[in-house]
Design a protein around this motif. Structure first.
Motif, PDB file in Angstrom:
ATOM      1  N   SER A  11      22.714 -55.492 -32.618  1.00 38.56           N
ATOM      2  CA  SER A  11      22.733 -55.605 -31.161  1.00 38.56           C
ATOM      3  C   SER A  11      21.812 -54.558 -30.567  1.00 38.56           C
ATOM      4  O   SER A  11      21.549 -53.517 -31.167  1.00 38.56           O
ATOM      5  N   LEU A  12      21.350 -54.846 -29.348  1.00 39.77           N
ATOM      6  CA  LEU A  12      20.540 -53.855 -28.647  1.00 39.77           C
ATOM      7  C   LEU A  12      21.037 -53.674 -27.230  1.00 39.77           C
ATOM      8  O   LEU A  12      21.619 -54.571 -26.631  1.00 39.77           O
ATOM      9  N   LEU A  13      20.811 -52.482 -26.719  1.00 37.53           N
ATOM     10  CA  LEU A  13      21.109 -52.157 -25.339  1.00 37.53           C
ATOM     11  C   LEU A  13      19.845 -52.418 -24.539  1.00 37.53           C
ATOM     12  O   LEU A  13      18.804 -51.823 -24.804  1.00 37.53           O
ATOM     13  N   ASP A  14      19.895 -53.344 -23.597  1.00 32.06           N
ATOM     14  CA  ASP A  14      18.757 -53.701 -22.761  1.00 32.06           C
ATOM     15  C   ASP A  14      18.819 -52.804 -21.529  1.00 32.06           C
ATOM     16  O   ASP A  14      19.716 -52.941 -20.702  1.00 32.06           O
ATOM     17  N   LEU A  15      17.878 -51.878 -21.405  1.00 31.73           N
ATOM     18  CA  LEU A  15      17.963 -50.823 -20.400  1.00 31.73           C
ATOM     19  C   LEU A  15      16.634 -50.643 -19.684  1.00 31.73           C
ATOM     20  O   LEU A  15      15.565 -50.719 -20.287  1.00 31.73           O
ATOM     21  N   SER A  16      16.707 -50.362 -18.413  1.00 35.31           N
ATOM     22  CA  SER A  16      15.513 -50.162 -17.600  1.00 35.31           C
ATOM     23  C   SER A  16      14.735 -48.918 -18.038  1.00 35.31           C
ATOM     24  O   SER A  16      15.326 -47.893 -18.387  1.00 35.31           O
ATOM     25  N   THR A  17      13.415 -49.005 -17.972  1.00 36.34           N
ATOM     26  CA  THR A  17      12.572 -47.836 -18.235  1.00 36.34           C
ATOM     27  C   THR A  17      12.763 -46.767 -17.158  1.00 36.34           C
ATOM     28  O   THR A  17      12.340 -45.631 -17.350  1.00 36.34           O
ATOM     29  N   ALA A  18      13.422 -47.103 -16.070  1.00 26.98           N
ATOM     30  CA  ALA A  18      13.706 -46.121 -15.017  1.00 26.98           C
ATOM     31  C   ALA A  18      14.620 -45.010 -15.523  1.00 26.98           C
ATOM     32  O   ALA A  18      14.724 -43.954 -14.901  1.00 26.98           O
ATOM     33  N   HIS A  19      15.266 -45.210 -16.674  1.00 20.57           N
ATOM     34  CA  HIS A  19      16.135 -44.189 -17.252  1.00 20.57           C
ATOM     35  C   HIS A  19      15.363 -43.192 -18.114  1.00 20.57           C
ATOM     36  O   HIS A  19      15.961 -42.303 -18.713  1.00 20.57           O
ATOM     37  N   LEU A  20      14.036 -43.335 -18.160  1.00 21.33           N
ATOM     38  CA  LEU A  20      13.175 -42.394 -18.878  1.00 21.33           C
ATOM     39  C   LEU A  20      12.203 -41.751 -17.905  1.00 21.33           C
ATOM     40  O   LEU A  20      11.639 -42.420 -17.044  1.00 21.33           O
ATOM     41  N   ARG A  21      11.989 -40.451 -18.081  1.00 20.15           N
ATOM     42  CA  ARG A  21      10.949 -39.782 -17.292  1.00 20.15           C
ATOM     43  C   ARG A  21       9.586 -40.244 -17.808  1.00 20.15           C
ATOM     44  O   ARG A  21       9.450 -40.668 -18.956  1.00 20.15           O
ATOM     45  N   GLU A  22       8.592 -40.172 -16.964  1.00 19.08           N
ATOM     46  CA  GLU A  22       7.251 -40.638 -17.340  1.00 19.08           C
ATOM     47  C   GLU A  22       6.730 -39.905 -18.571  1.00 19.08           C
ATOM     48  O   GLU A  22       6.181 -40.515 -19.488  1.00 19.08           O
ATOM     49  N   GLU A  23       6.925 -38.595 -18.629  1.00 26.58           N
ATOM     50  CA  GLU A  23       6.443 -37.831 -19.782  1.00 26.58           C
ATOM     51  C   GLU A  23       7.176 -38.213 -21.070  1.00 26.58           C
ATOM     52  O   GLU A  23       6.621 -38.153 -22.160  1.00 26.58           O
ATOM     53  N   THR A  24       8.419 -38.637 -20.944  1.00 29.26           N
ATOM     54  CA  THR A  24       9.163 -39.117 -22.113  1.00 29.26           C
ATOM     55  C   THR A  24       8.571 -40.435 -22.599  1.00 29.26           C
ATOM     56  O   THR A  24       8.401 -40.638 -23.806  1.00 29.26           O
ATOM     57  N   CYS A  25       8.254 -41.329 -21.688  1.00 29.17           N
ATOM     58  CA  CYS A  25       7.631 -42.603 -22.060  1.00 29.17           C
ATOM     59  C   CYS A  25       6.325 -42.388 -22.807  1.00 29.17           C
ATOM     60  O   CYS A  25       6.060 -43.064 -23.807  1.00 29.17           O
ATOM     61  N   ILE A  26       5.548 -41.446 -22.350  1.00 28.41           N
ATOM     62  CA  ILE A  26       4.242 -41.186 -22.964  1.00 28.41           C
ATOM     63  C   ILE A  26       4.391 -40.706 -24.399  1.00 28.41           C
ATOM     64  O   ILE A  26       3.633 -41.107 -25.287  1.00 28.41           O
TER      65      ILE A  26
END
Length: 129
Positions: free
Chosen positions: A44-59
């Motif tokens: 299973s996976l948790l489908d979660l918005s990227t809004a829960h990550l800071r931009e620098e974390t995404c990078i």
């Protein structure tokens, strides 16, 4: 029975069937497994918005120690390992540990961060440019 009475009865039956069909449309379907695949793990996976990550974390998401993450078209797919021992002292951004804990608590092996996925009040959100 007149034809009008028969017609009204038929229409009423039709409407009852349609209401019944709509009620079952919202229920989750159960799918039988294909013969010979019962030993394959289903995850299973948790489908979660990227809004829960800071931009620098995404990078830098795939570069943190013990984080296995792959970029997707609109976010990331991250493995929420049960074997890894993640603690606050790790080189992790502070928002990742609660996300992994939420995924694990809900029986999820992966987190799919997607720009169009829902947000949850259980986690902080971050503004991105």
């Amino acid at each position: 029975m007149t034809s009008d009475t028969a017609m009204n009865g038929a229409l009423e039956t039709h409407h009852l069937r349609r209401a019944s069909d709509k009620a079952t449309e919202t229920e989750q379907p159960t799918h039988p497994r294909v013969a010979g695949t019962s030993s394959l793990p289903i995850r299973s996976l948790l489908d979660l918005s990227t809004a829960h990550l800071r931009e620098e974390t995404c990078i830098a998401l795939g570069s943190y120690e013990d984080v296995v993450a792959y970029p997707t078209t609109h976010g990331w797919l991250m493995y929420a390992s049960e074997e890894a021992d993640f603690t606050e002292g790790d080189d992790w951004p502070p928002e990742l540990l609660p996300i992994v804990e939420l995924a694990r608590a809900n029986g999820c092996t992966y987190v799919l961060f997607d720009a169009d996925a829902p947000e949850t009040d259980a986690l902080p959100t971050f503004d991105t440019k």
